[in-house]
Design a protein around this motif. Structure first.
Motif, PDB file in Angstrom:
ATOM      1  N   MET A   1      65.991  -6.077   7.161  1.00  0.00           N
ATOM      2  CA  MET A   1      66.260  -6.548   5.834  1.00  0.00           C
ATOM      3  C   MET A   1      64.941  -6.956   5.184  1.00  0.00           C
ATOM      4  O   MET A   1      64.161  -7.690   5.778  1.00  0.00           O
ATOM      5  CB  MET A   1      67.223  -7.732   5.898  1.00  0.00           C
ATOM      6  N   LEU A   2      64.698  -6.456   4.004  1.00  0.00           N
ATOM      7  CA  LEU A   2      63.447  -6.713   3.297  1.00  0.00           C
ATOM      8  C   LEU A   2      63.660  -7.730   2.184  1.00  0.00           C
ATOM      9  O   LEU A   2      64.721  -7.787   1.561  1.00  0.00           O
ATOM     10  CB  LEU A   2      62.902  -5.413   2.703  1.00  0.00           C
ATOM     11  N   ALA A   3      62.623  -8.515   1.925  1.00  0.00           N
ATOM     12  CA  ALA A   3      62.684  -9.476   0.832  1.00  0.00           C
ATOM     13  C   ALA A   3      62.559  -8.728  -0.499  1.00  0.00           C
ATOM     14  O   ALA A   3      61.834  -7.740  -0.590  1.00  0.00           O
ATOM     15  CB  ALA A   3      61.555 -10.481   0.960  1.00  0.00           C
ATOM     16  N   THR A   8      60.062 -15.624  -4.050  1.00  0.00           N
ATOM     17  CA  THR A   8      58.965 -16.598  -4.120  1.00  0.00           C
ATOM     18  C   THR A   8      59.161 -17.643  -3.032  1.00  0.00           C
ATOM     19  O   THR A   8      60.278 -17.896  -2.564  1.00  0.00           O
ATOM     20  CB  THR A   8      58.914 -17.297  -5.485  1.00  0.00           C
ATOM     21  N   TYR A   9      58.067 -18.250  -2.629  1.00  0.00           N
ATOM     22  CA  TYR A   9      58.094 -19.356  -1.681  1.00  0.00           C
ATOM     23  C   TYR A   9      57.099 -20.388  -2.163  1.00  0.00           C
ATOM     24  O   TYR A   9      55.906 -20.112  -2.245  1.00  0.00           O
ATOM     25  CB  TYR A   9      57.737 -18.880  -0.270  1.00  0.00           C
ATOM     26  N   GLN A  10      57.572 -21.550  -2.529  1.00  0.00           N
ATOM     27  CA  GLN A  10      56.753 -22.639  -3.057  1.00  0.00           C
ATOM     28  C   GLN A  10      55.879 -22.163  -4.221  1.00  0.00           C
ATOM     29  O   GLN A  10      54.708 -22.492  -4.325  1.00  0.00           O
ATOM     30  CB  GLN A  10      55.904 -23.265  -1.959  1.00  0.00           C
ATOM     31  N   GLY A  11      56.459 -21.326  -5.064  1.00  0.00           N
ATOM     32  CA  GLY A  11      55.762 -20.851  -6.250  1.00  0.00           C
ATOM     33  C   GLY A  11      54.913 -19.609  -6.042  1.00  0.00           C
ATOM     34  O   GLY A  11      54.378 -19.054  -7.000  1.00  0.00           O
ATOM     35  N   GLY A  15      57.230 -11.674  -2.283  1.00  0.00           N
ATOM     36  CA  GLY A  15      57.857 -10.356  -2.251  1.00  0.00           C
ATOM     37  C   GLY A  15      56.847  -9.245  -2.470  1.00  0.00           C
ATOM     38  O   GLY A  15      56.841  -8.239  -1.762  1.00  0.00           O
ATOM     39  N   ILE A  16      55.969  -9.411  -3.434  1.00  0.00           N
ATOM     40  CA  ILE A  16      54.950  -8.394  -3.716  1.00  0.00           C
ATOM     41  C   ILE A  16      53.921  -8.356  -2.590  1.00  0.00           C
ATOM     42  O   ILE A  16      53.467  -7.287  -2.173  1.00  0.00           O
ATOM     43  CB  ILE A  16      54.300  -8.657  -5.085  1.00  0.00           C
ATOM     44  N   TRP A  17      53.560  -9.520  -2.059  1.00  0.00           N
ATOM     45  CA  TRP A  17      52.608  -9.559  -0.942  1.00  0.00           C
ATOM     46  C   TRP A  17      53.178  -8.827   0.268  1.00  0.00           C
ATOM     47  O   TRP A  17      52.475  -8.043   0.915  1.00  0.00           O
ATOM     48  CB  TRP A  17      52.286 -11.009  -0.584  1.00  0.00           C
ATOM     49  N   ARG A  22      53.383  -4.047   3.920  1.00  0.00           N
ATOM     50  CA  ARG A  22      54.111  -2.916   4.511  1.00  0.00           C
ATOM     51  C   ARG A  22      53.432  -1.600   4.169  1.00  0.00           C
ATOM     52  O   ARG A  22      53.309  -0.710   5.018  1.00  0.00           O
ATOM     53  CB  ARG A  22      55.559  -2.910   4.021  1.00  0.00           C
ATOM     54  N   ALA A  23      52.957  -1.461   2.932  1.00  0.00           N
ATOM     55  CA  ALA A  23      52.269  -0.228   2.530  1.00  0.00           C
ATOM     56  C   ALA A  23      50.976  -0.055   3.310  1.00  0.00           C
ATOM     57  O   ALA A  23      50.649   1.062   3.742  1.00  0.00           O
ATOM     58  CB  ALA A  23      51.985  -0.256   1.031  1.00  0.00           C
ATOM     59  N   ALA A  24      50.230  -1.127   3.522  1.00  0.00           N
ATOM     60  CA  ALA A  24      48.988  -1.046   4.293  1.00  0.00           C
ATOM     61  C   ALA A  24      49.263  -0.677   5.750  1.00  0.00           C
ATOM     62  O   ALA A  24      48.522   0.103   6.353  1.00  0.00           O
ATOM     63  CB  ALA A  24      48.233  -2.370   4.217  1.00  0.00           C
TER      64      ALA A  24
END
Length: 51
Positions: A1-3, A8-11, A15-17, A22-24
């Protein structure tokens, strides 16, 4: 399961990170390990054949 990408986590936009990580990982896994570290050297004729 992917985010999801907007997670977001604490602002922080994790998700983008995570998507970038994963792409790297996919790019590194698909790279040929023999050519990833050593560039190809041009073939030159030997000046002293048989040595």
């Amino acid at each position: 399961m992917l985010a999801p990408l907007d997670a977001t986590y604490q602002g922080y936009r994790v998700g983008i990170w995570l998507k970038d990580q994963r792409a790297a990982a996919r790019k590194a896994a698909s790279a040929d390990p023999r050519t990833a570290h050593c560039p190809a050297r041009p073939a030159r004729p030997s000046r002293f054949p048989g040595r």
